[in-house]
Design a protein around this motif. Structure first.
Motif, PDB file in Angstrom:
ATOM      1  N   TRP A  45      10.649   1.852  -2.731  1.00 21.35           N
ATOM      2  CA  TRP A  45      11.626   1.997  -1.652  1.00 21.35           C
ATOM      3  C   TRP A  45      11.023   2.727  -0.464  1.00 21.35           C
ATOM      4  O   TRP A  45      11.370   2.457   0.680  1.00 21.35           O
ATOM      5  CB  TRP A  45      12.869   2.724  -2.166  1.00 21.35           C
ATOM      6  N   VAL A  46      10.106   3.660  -0.732  1.00 23.60           N
ATOM      7  CA  VAL A  46       9.365   4.308   0.348  1.00 23.60           C
ATOM      8  C   VAL A  46       8.567   3.259   1.117  1.00 23.60           C
ATOM      9  O   VAL A  46       8.560   3.233   2.357  1.00 23.60           O
ATOM     10  CB  VAL A  46       8.429   5.403  -0.200  1.00 23.60           C
ATOM     11  N   GLY A  47       7.890   2.383   0.389  1.00 25.68           N
ATOM     12  CA  GLY A  47       7.118   1.319   1.024  1.00 25.68           C
ATOM     13  C   GLY A  47       7.986   0.379   1.819  1.00 25.68           C
ATOM     14  O   GLY A  47       7.622  -0.043   2.929  1.00 25.68           O
ATOM     15  N   TRP A  54       3.141  10.581  -5.059  1.00 28.76           N
ATOM     16  CA  TRP A  54       4.154  11.626  -4.923  1.00 28.76           C
ATOM     17  C   TRP A  54       5.568  11.062  -4.917  1.00 28.76           C
ATOM     18  O   TRP A  54       6.540  11.777  -5.187  1.00 28.76           O
ATOM     19  CB  TRP A  54       3.921  12.447  -3.658  1.00 28.76           C
ATOM     20  N   ALA A  55       5.692   9.743  -4.604  1.00 26.26           N
ATOM     21  CA  ALA A  55       7.024   9.145  -4.537  1.00 26.26           C
ATOM     22  C   ALA A  55       7.562   8.775  -5.914  1.00 26.26           C
ATOM     23  O   ALA A  55       8.770   8.545  -6.079  1.00 26.26           O
ATOM     24  CB  ALA A  55       7.003   7.914  -3.644  1.00 26.26           C
ATOM     25  N   ALA A 101       0.824  -1.210   0.000  1.00 30.50           N
ATOM     26  CA  ALA A 101       0.000   0.000   0.000  1.00 30.50           C
ATOM     27  C   ALA A 101       0.857   1.258   0.000  1.00 30.50           C
ATOM     28  O   ALA A 101       0.594   2.198  -0.763  1.00 30.50           O
ATOM     29  CB  ALA A 101      -0.924  -0.007   1.215  1.00 30.50           C
ATOM     30  N   LEU A 102       1.891   1.290   0.846  1.00 34.19           N
ATOM     31  CA  LEU A 102       2.748   2.472   0.931  1.00 34.19           C
ATOM     32  C   LEU A 102       3.581   2.667  -0.328  1.00 34.19           C
ATOM     33  O   LEU A 102       4.019   3.786  -0.618  1.00 34.19           O
ATOM     34  CB  LEU A 102       3.662   2.367   2.155  1.00 34.19           C
ATOM     35  N   SER A 103       3.820   1.595  -1.057  1.00 31.07           N
ATOM     36  CA  SER A 103       4.587   1.704  -2.300  1.00 31.07           C
ATOM     37  C   SER A 103       3.791   2.384  -3.405  1.00 31.07           C
ATOM     38  O   SER A 103       4.356   2.756  -4.435  1.00 31.07           O
ATOM     39  CB  SER A 103       5.025   0.312  -2.783  1.00 31.07           C
TER      40      SER A 103
END
Length: 202
Positions: free
Chosen positions: A119-121, A112-113, A106-108
């Protein structure tokens, strides 16, 4: 029973947030490259056994590793083989489906990333995974938190590489099974070495 309820709630949350809300596949990340089933199993077992070996080395050669092992033995006490199997299985399956299958995926997806989304995820889910592994005594259990953060990052990389939660699940179950078995034996040995309570003469 407590473990079944807790990890059942974790799986329920992953299903509601991941499947119902975000329409994710919690088992297979279709956007990532997938590898063969045999390689996933071998990778998961290999990483799990390597982590268990590292745990034993830290316990043998470092004071913090020995303290951590003793604290876990004191906190958990002796366990039956059935209890160990249930804890290892439920924690390995539920935590990997929640932290990798749901949270990391989900975070991936943050728009905006951009291309760095995966890598944020990976980083964010690993940090959250580490933060939930905080013991009752933060000072004594701090190494456990750092190890969980590192292991979480490794599990996340396995998830990225295989596109499936299978390898992280196998690694997680392997680590928990052998470490809980070791802790249980330590606790039983410590209890057997305790002197019997003194009886006052009448």
């Amino acid at each position: 029973m407590v473990a079944l309820i807790f990890y059942g709630l974790m799986l329920g949350a992953a299903w509601l947030l991941g499947v119902v809300w975000l329409e994710l596949d919690l088992l297979v990340w279709s956007e990532r490259a997938q590898v063969s089933l045999g390689l996933q199993v071998a990778l998961g077992a290999g990483v799990g056994l390597l982590a268990v070996w590292a745990s034993r080395q830290s316990e043998h050669y470092t004071s913090w590793g020995k303290t951590l092992s003793e604290e876990f033995a004191r906190m958990l006490g002796p366990m039956t083989p059935g209890q160990i199997q249930v804890l290892a299985l439920t924690s390995g399956v539920a935590e990997e489906i929640f932290f990798r299958g749901f949270l990391q995926q989900a975070l991936s997806g943050f728009e905006w990333a951009g291309g760095a989304g995966i890598w944020v995820g990976l980083v964010a889910s690993s940090v959250v995974f580490g933060l939930v592994h905080i013991g009752p005594d933060r000072e004594k259990f701090l190494p456990w938190t750092w190890m969980a953060l590192g292991v979480g990052a490794v599990f996340g990389l396995m998830y990225l590489y295989t596109g499936s939660v299978l390898a992280p699940i196998i690694a997680h179950i392997t680590i928990n099974y052998f470490n809980l078995t070791h802790i249980s034996r330590q606790a039983a040995r410590a209890q057997s070495e305790e002197p019997p309570p003194s009886q006052e003469s009448r």
